[in-house]
Design an enzyme around this catalytic site. Sequence first.
Site, short mmCIF file in Angstrom:
data_model
loop_
_atom_site.label_atom_id
_atom_site.label_comp_id
_atom_site.label_asym_id
_atom_site.label_seq_id
_atom_site.Cartn_x
_atom_site.Cartn_y
_atom_site.Cartn_z
N LYS A 63 7.07 -3.00 -4.64
CA LYS A 63 5.73 -2.55 -4.24
C LYS A 63 5.80 -1.40 -3.22
O LYS A 63 5.25 -1.49 -2.12
CB LYS A 63 4.92 -3.71 -3.68
CG LYS A 63 4.74 -4.89 -4.62
CD LYS A 63 3.93 -5.99 -3.95
CE LYS A 63 3.72 -7.18 -4.88
NZ LYS A 63 4.98 -7.96 -5.08
N ILE A 67 4.65 7.75 2.05
CA ILE A 67 4.22 9.10 1.71
C ILE A 67 4.88 9.52 0.39
O ILE A 67 5.94 9.00 0.02
CB ILE A 67 4.57 10.10 2.84
CG1 ILE A 67 6.08 10.19 3.05
CG2 ILE A 67 3.86 9.72 4.14
CD1 ILE A 67 6.49 11.29 4.03
N ARG A 179 0.36 -20.37 -14.14
CA ARG A 179 0.74 -21.76 -13.91
C ARG A 179 0.43 -22.59 -15.15
O ARG A 179 -0.68 -22.50 -15.68
CB ARG A 179 -0.05 -22.35 -12.72
CG ARG A 179 0.23 -21.69 -11.38
CD ARG A 179 1.60 -22.10 -10.86
NE ARG A 179 1.85 -21.61 -9.51
CZ ARG A 179 2.37 -20.44 -9.21
NH1 ARG A 179 2.70 -19.61 -10.18
NH2 ARG A 179 2.58 -20.08 -7.96
#
Length: 230
Positions: A63, A67, A179
Amino acid sequence: MKEERPIIALDFSSFEETKAFLDLFPAEEKLYVKIGMELYYAQGPDIVRYIKSLGHNVFLDLKLHDIPNTVRAAMAVLKELDIDMATVHAAGGVEMLKAAREGLGQGPTLIAVTQLTSTSEDQMRGDQNIQTSLLESVLHYSKGAAKAQLDGAVCSAQEVEAIKAVTPTGFTCLTPGIRPKGSNIGDQKRVMTPNQARRIGSDYIVVGRPITQAKDPVAAYQAIKAEWAG
């Protein structure tokens, strides 16, 4: 294009745990696994190289959010690890997303994180000061990712249909927080079963604890894989 295998989140920190888990599977069973921050920061690039040497596909979920120049350079380094998929935070903006695409190139799949599946609408409004609905925020980020030539977005399964309606054909949706029916939802706020995710149009699903913490991880994986395949 729908990935037939559920992606297994390797929520470990040590090489020993990771190897012990992967050793449970027959050598001919080629998995698609997710390496997140915990495992990557603990073991570094060598864990990616090891898993790739076994013939598995790797989704490196770091993730990135910085900049544009920094993200471009970091993605160029990650590309050398022969990863199959990577993530960036859509909140970094279109220019950062474009830089990530340039750094990673056109081979690996690059997807944007919209809103984390642990984030509720109240949290988004209070913590991020985003005063639209959660869905509107997810759609905004997804359109920015498409504009930057990314391949798709991370989203909850409840958001898949809306995202596909506002992005180009082929824009993929990766759904964490999956799930099996009756399992503990943990810290995820927006969850679905593999069957629900398949029916609503998710292209990838990520499953962690229901497989890695199962009494029989291989059996749990095969059951989820079968449900996902329909």
